[in-house]
Motif scaffolding. Structure first.
Motif, PDB file in Angstrom:
ATOM      1  N   GLU A 292    -113.000-128.797 -17.077  1.00 20.25           N
ATOM      2  CA  GLU A 292    -112.781-129.337 -18.408  1.00 20.25           C
ATOM      3  C   GLU A 292    -112.538-128.237 -19.456  1.00 20.25           C
ATOM      4  OE1 GLU A 292    -116.298-131.598 -18.954  1.00 20.25           O
ATOM      5  OE2 GLU A 292    -115.767-133.086 -17.434  1.00 20.25           O
ATOM      6  N   THR A 293    -112.467-126.988 -19.014  1.00 20.06           N
ATOM      7  CA  THR A 293    -112.224-125.879 -19.938  1.00 20.06           C
ATOM      8  C   THR A 293    -110.878-126.061 -20.630  1.00 20.06           C
ATOM      9  OG1 THR A 293    -113.442-124.391 -18.466  1.00 20.06           O
ATOM     10  CG2 THR A 293    -112.044-123.379 -20.143  1.00 20.06           C
ATOM     11  N   PRO A 294    -110.829-125.994 -21.960  1.00 18.55           N
ATOM     12  CA  PRO A 294    -109.559-126.160 -22.683  1.00 18.55           C
ATOM     13  C   PRO A 294    -108.538-125.096 -22.279  1.00 18.55           C
ATOM     14  CG  PRO A 294    -111.420-126.304 -24.192  1.00 18.55           C
ATOM     15  CD  PRO A 294    -111.966-125.838 -22.875  1.00 18.55           C
ATOM     16  N   GLY A 295    -107.263-125.444 -22.416  1.00 13.20           N
ATOM     17  CA  GLY A 295    -106.201-124.537 -22.010  1.00 13.20           C
ATOM     18  C   GLY A 295    -106.232-123.207 -22.731  1.00 13.20           C
ATOM     19  N   SER A 296    -106.514-123.203 -24.031  1.00 11.01           N
ATOM     20  CA  SER A 296    -106.526-121.941 -24.770  1.00 11.01           C
ATOM     21  C   SER A 296    -107.623-121.023 -24.264  1.00 11.01           C
ATOM     22  CB  SER A 296    -106.711-122.200 -26.268  1.00 11.01           C
ATOM     23  OG  SER A 296    -107.887-122.944 -26.515  1.00 11.01           O
ATOM     24  N   VAL A 297    -108.769-121.600 -23.874  1.00 12.23           N
ATOM     25  CA  VAL A 297    -109.862-120.795 -23.317  1.00 12.23           C
ATOM     26  C   VAL A 297    -109.452-120.247 -21.952  1.00 12.23           C
ATOM     27  CG1 VAL A 297    -112.271-120.810 -22.561  1.00 12.23           C
ATOM     28  CG2 VAL A 297    -111.592-122.115 -24.581  1.00 12.23           C
ATOM     29  N   ARG A 298    -108.762-121.059 -21.165  1.00 14.92           N
ATOM     30  CA  ARG A 298    -108.298-120.616 -19.851  1.00 14.92           C
ATOM     31  C   ARG A 298    -107.333-119.433 -19.992  1.00 14.92           C
ATOM     32  NH1 ARG A 298    -108.505-124.500 -15.492  1.00 14.92           N
ATOM     33  NH2 ARG A 298    -109.733-126.324 -16.095  1.00 14.92           N
ATOM     34  N   ILE A 299    -106.422-119.536 -20.956  1.00 10.34           N
ATOM     35  CA  ILE A 299    -105.444-118.473 -21.161  1.00 10.34           C
ATOM     36  C   ILE A 299    -106.133-117.169 -21.530  1.00 10.34           C
ATOM     37  CG2 ILE A 299    -103.567-117.707 -22.678  1.00 10.34           C
ATOM     38  CD1 ILE A 299    -102.817-120.774 -22.782  1.00 10.34           C
ATOM     39  N   VAL A 300    -107.086-117.257 -22.464  1.00 15.43           N
ATOM     40  CA  VAL A 300    -107.816-116.057 -22.867  1.00 15.43           C
ATOM     41  C   VAL A 300    -108.621-115.503 -21.694  1.00 15.43           C
ATOM     42  CG1 VAL A 300    -109.711-115.219 -24.319  1.00 15.43           C
ATOM     43  CG2 VAL A 300    -107.903-116.628 -25.310  1.00 15.43           C
ATOM     44  N   GLN A 301    -109.176-116.379 -20.857  1.00 15.34           N
ATOM     45  CA  GLN A 301    -109.939-115.907 -19.702  1.00 15.34           C
ATOM     46  C   GLN A 301    -109.039-115.162 -18.715  1.00 15.34           C
ATOM     47  OE1 GLN A 301    -113.562-116.328 -18.823  1.00 15.34           O
ATOM     48  NE2 GLN A 301    -112.624-114.574 -17.818  1.00 15.34           N
ATOM     49  N   ILE A 302    -107.861-115.709 -18.455  1.00 16.12           N
ATOM     50  CA  ILE A 302    -106.926-115.064 -17.525  1.00 16.12           C
ATOM     51  C   ILE A 302    -106.536-113.680 -18.030  1.00 16.12           C
ATOM     52  CG2 ILE A 302    -104.571-115.169 -16.617  1.00 16.12           C
ATOM     53  CD1 ILE A 302    -104.926-118.236 -16.475  1.00 16.12           C
ATOM     54  N   LEU A 303    -106.242-113.582 -19.323  1.00 18.40           N
ATOM     55  CA  LEU A 303    -105.878-112.283 -19.896  1.00 18.40           C
ATOM     56  C   LEU A 303    -107.068-111.338 -19.907  1.00 18.40           C
ATOM     57  CD1 LEU A 303    -103.605-113.410 -22.880  1.00 18.40           C
ATOM     58  CD2 LEU A 303    -102.881-112.340 -20.728  1.00 18.40           C
ATOM     59  N   SER A 304    -108.256-111.864 -20.203  1.00 16.55           N
ATOM     60  CA  SER A 304    -109.470-111.026 -20.210  1.00 16.55           C
ATOM     61  C   SER A 304    -109.753-110.472 -18.823  1.00 16.55           C
ATOM     62  CB  SER A 304    -110.665-111.833 -20.709  1.00 16.55           C
ATOM     63  OG  SER A 304    -110.500-112.263 -22.029  1.00 16.55           O
ATOM     64  N   ASP A 305    -109.449-111.274 -17.794  1.00 15.88           N
ATOM     65  CA  ASP A 305    -109.683-110.816 -16.420  1.00 15.88           C
ATOM     66  C   ASP A 305    -108.874-109.562 -16.105  1.00 15.88           C
ATOM     67  OD1 ASP A 305    -111.477-112.839 -15.915  1.00 15.88           O
ATOM     68  OD2 ASP A 305    -110.018-114.143 -14.928  1.00 15.88           O
ATOM     69  N   LEU A 306    -107.701-109.436 -16.731  1.00 18.42           N
ATOM     70  CA  LEU A 306    -106.854-108.267 -16.470  1.00 18.42           C
ATOM     71  C   LEU A 306    -107.450-106.991 -17.052  1.00 18.42           C
ATOM     72  CD1 LEU A 306    -103.302-109.750 -17.175  1.00 18.42           C
ATOM     73  CD2 LEU A 306    -104.543-109.657 -15.013  1.00 18.42           C
ATOM     74  N   LEU A 307    -108.500-107.136 -17.846  1.00 13.70           N
ATOM     75  CA  LEU A 307    -109.130-105.987 -18.491  1.00 13.70           C
ATOM     76  C   LEU A 307    -110.405-105.554 -17.788  1.00 13.70           C
ATOM     77  CD1 LEU A 307    -108.682-107.068 -22.225  1.00 13.70           C
ATOM     78  CD2 LEU A 307    -107.080-105.873 -20.720  1.00 13.70           C
ATOM     79  N   ARG A 308    -110.605-106.036 -16.556  1.00 15.47           N
ATOM     80  CA  ARG A 308    -111.806-105.646 -15.807  1.00 15.47           C
ATOM     81  C   ARG A 308    -111.510-105.715 -14.310  1.00 15.47           C
ATOM     82  NH1 ARG A 308    -113.067-110.652 -18.053  1.00 15.47           N
ATOM     83  NH2 ARG A 308    -114.281-109.628 -19.670  1.00 15.47           N
ATOM     84  N   ALA A 309    -112.371-105.094 -13.517  1.00 11.83           N
ATOM     85  CA  ALA A 309    -112.227-105.109 -12.055  1.00 11.83           C
ATOM     86  C   ALA A 309    -112.300-106.562 -11.564  1.00 11.83           C
ATOM     87  CB  ALA A 309    -113.337-104.272 -11.433  1.00 11.83           C
ATOM     88  N   PRO A 310    -111.564-106.853 -10.473  1.00 14.25           N
ATOM     89  CA  PRO A 310    -110.852-105.945  -9.556  1.00 14.25           C
ATOM     90  C   PRO A 310    -109.452-105.546 -10.027  1.00 14.25           C
ATOM     91  CG  PRO A 310    -110.608-108.176  -8.771  1.00 14.25           C
ATOM     92  CD  PRO A 310    -111.497-108.254  -9.985  1.00 14.25           C
ATOM     93  N   PHE A 311    -109.053-105.993 -11.227  1.00 17.84           N
ATOM     94  CA  PHE A 311    -107.727-105.639 -11.712  1.00 17.84           C
ATOM     95  C   PHE A 311    -107.733-104.222 -12.280  1.00 17.84           C
ATOM     96  CE2 PHE A 311    -107.945-110.270 -11.932  1.00 17.84           C
ATOM     97  CZ  PHE A 311    -106.787-110.614 -11.263  1.00 17.84           C
ATOM     98  N   GLU A 312    -106.600-103.554 -12.144  1.00 17.05           N
ATOM     99  CA  GLU A 312    -106.464-102.209 -12.687  1.00 17.05           C
ATOM    100  C   GLU A 312    -106.202-102.306 -14.191  1.00 17.05           C
ATOM    101  OE1 GLU A 312    -103.341 -98.517 -12.330  1.00 17.05           O
ATOM    102  OE2 GLU A 312    -103.922 -99.570 -10.490  1.00 17.05           O
ATOM    103  N   VAL A 313    -107.074-101.693 -14.966  1.00 20.42           N
ATOM    104  CA  VAL A 313    -106.999-101.811 -16.428  1.00 20.42           C
ATOM    105  C   VAL A 313    -106.097-100.720 -17.002  1.00 20.42           C
ATOM    106  CG1 VAL A 313    -108.324-101.859 -18.563  1.00 20.42           C
ATOM    107  CG2 VAL A 313    -109.324-102.780 -16.456  1.00 20.42           C
ATOM    108  N   ARG A 314    -105.069-101.137 -17.722  1.00 23.38           N
ATOM    109  CA  ARG A 314    -104.223-100.209 -18.460  1.00 23.38           C
ATOM    110  C   ARG A 314    -103.392-101.022 -19.452  1.00 23.38           C
ATOM    111  NH1 ARG A 314    -101.279-100.280 -13.511  1.00 23.38           N
ATOM    112  NH2 ARG A 314     -99.083-100.899 -13.738  1.00 23.38           N
ATOM    113  N   ARG A 315    -102.737-100.340 -20.375  1.00 24.94           N
ATOM    114  CA  ARG A 315    -101.950-101.037 -21.377  1.00 24.94           C
ATOM    115  C   ARG A 315    -100.675-101.582 -20.740  1.00 24.94           C
ATOM    116  NH1 ARG A 315     -98.604-100.331 -26.264  1.00 24.94           N
ATOM    117  NH2 ARG A 315     -99.616-101.524 -27.938  1.00 24.94           N
ATOM    118  N   ARG A 316    -100.396-102.842 -21.030  1.00 25.98           N
ATOM    119  CA  ARG A 316     -99.219-103.494 -20.469  1.00 25.98           C
ATOM    120  C   ARG A 316     -98.463-104.233 -21.559  1.00 25.98           C
ATOM    121  NH1 ARG A 316    -103.166-104.379 -16.407  1.00 25.98           N
ATOM    122  NH2 ARG A 316    -102.516-103.691 -14.336  1.00 25.98           N
TER     123      ARG A 316
END
Length: 296
Positions: free
Chosen positions: A176-200
């Protein structure tokens, strides 16, 4: 210069329709476009199928209806010699919902993000449920039980609340998480492991833009007004994302509007596409891809 970028978005965000239109553009050569297809990896039968549906004003099948379909397009900007690989992972987007709800992601996606220089993120402007105000959301909630200190003789309050109402108490779930929260979560995930953090670079594509045109708003104005959480995230994370917003109507017309479809059928399919950046609308759907490939 070589670059790589990944295309992401939740289910129904417009990625598949964009891919269908893009495949037509780079294959048909109806109109000049900024990028040339050098080669691709994936299921050509699937690409031809969704492109044919798009050309003939039929609903484009999402990947959840056909199975996982990863597509990689290797593109070239002949004017500069720049090359790029655009990775469309599991195009339907159910995997991205899993990432938010179950906190897991496919290894192939993590690996491709590690290699990418940019991200293209899709948001559907027609997802009305996500744009409700607090008052509108409250109006959808079930009635509250009467106060415990109410008059025991007040039969009206007692009759309006039953044991069945109590048993149907709503329990929040991740789905039931709203879409805007989901979008921010997906982008936030790119800023922490296991993803490689760098400016994109981040090209944020607002699909179904033909619905927004009558309002006269720009993509930046729309995101600030309809998804302020996403807008705030982008403004406060400029150290990690160099973002640019685009309004895109890859479909170009409401397929249920028979008169509009008849009029659109008189044009080349490429001319149905609408893309808005900061200037005049155009038809070249490769514009945001070229920006992702550009250095500086």
């Amino acid at each position: 210069m070589n670059s790589n970028f990944v295309i992401i978005g939740l289910p129904g965000s417009g990625k598949t329709t964009f891919l269908a239109a893009l495949w037509h553009i780079v294959e048909a050569n109806e109109k000049p476009c900024l990028l040339r297809l050098e080669r691709f990896e994936g299921d050509q039968t699937y690409l031809n199928k969704i492109s044919e549906a798009w050309r003939t004003f039929q609903p484009v099948e999402r990947t959840s209806q056909t199975g996982d379909t990863d597509v990689v397009m290797h593109l070239v900007d002949d004017s500069s010699g720049t090359q790029a690989a655009a990775f469309f992972p599991d195009v339907a987007g159910e995997r991205f919902s899993d990432q938010v709800e179950a906190r897991r992601s496919r290894r192939i996606f993590v690996d491709n993000v590690a290699e990418c220089d940019g991200v293209m993120l899709f948001i559907n402007a027609n997802s009305k449920q996500d744009f409700l105000s607090i008052l509108e959301l409250n109006a959808q909630l079930p009635p509250e039980p009467p106060a415990t200190d109410s008059d025991p003789e007040d039969k009206t309050a007692q009759e309006s609340w039953s044991d069945d109402d109590e048993e149907e108490e709503l329990v929040w779930e991740p789905k039931e998480t709203p879409g805007s929260v989901r979008i921010v979560q997906i982008l936030s995930d790119l800023l922490r492991a296991p993803f490689e953090v760098r400016r994109r670079r981040l090209a944020l594509v607002i699909s179904a833009w033909d619905l927004i045109v009558p309002s006269g708003r720009t993509p930046a104005q729309w995101i600030a007004g309809e998804m302020p959480l996403v807008d705030q995230f982008l403004r406060t994370n400029r150290d990690f994302f160099d973002s640019r917003l685009y309004g895109v109507s890859a479909q170009g017309v409401d397929f249920k509007d028979e008169a509009a479809v008849r009029e659109a059928a008189k044009k080349n399919p490429s001319e149905r596409i609408m893309i808005v950046d900061v200037g005049e609308p155009g038809h070249d759907i490769t514009v945001p891809l070229l920006w992702l490939m550009t250095d500086g």
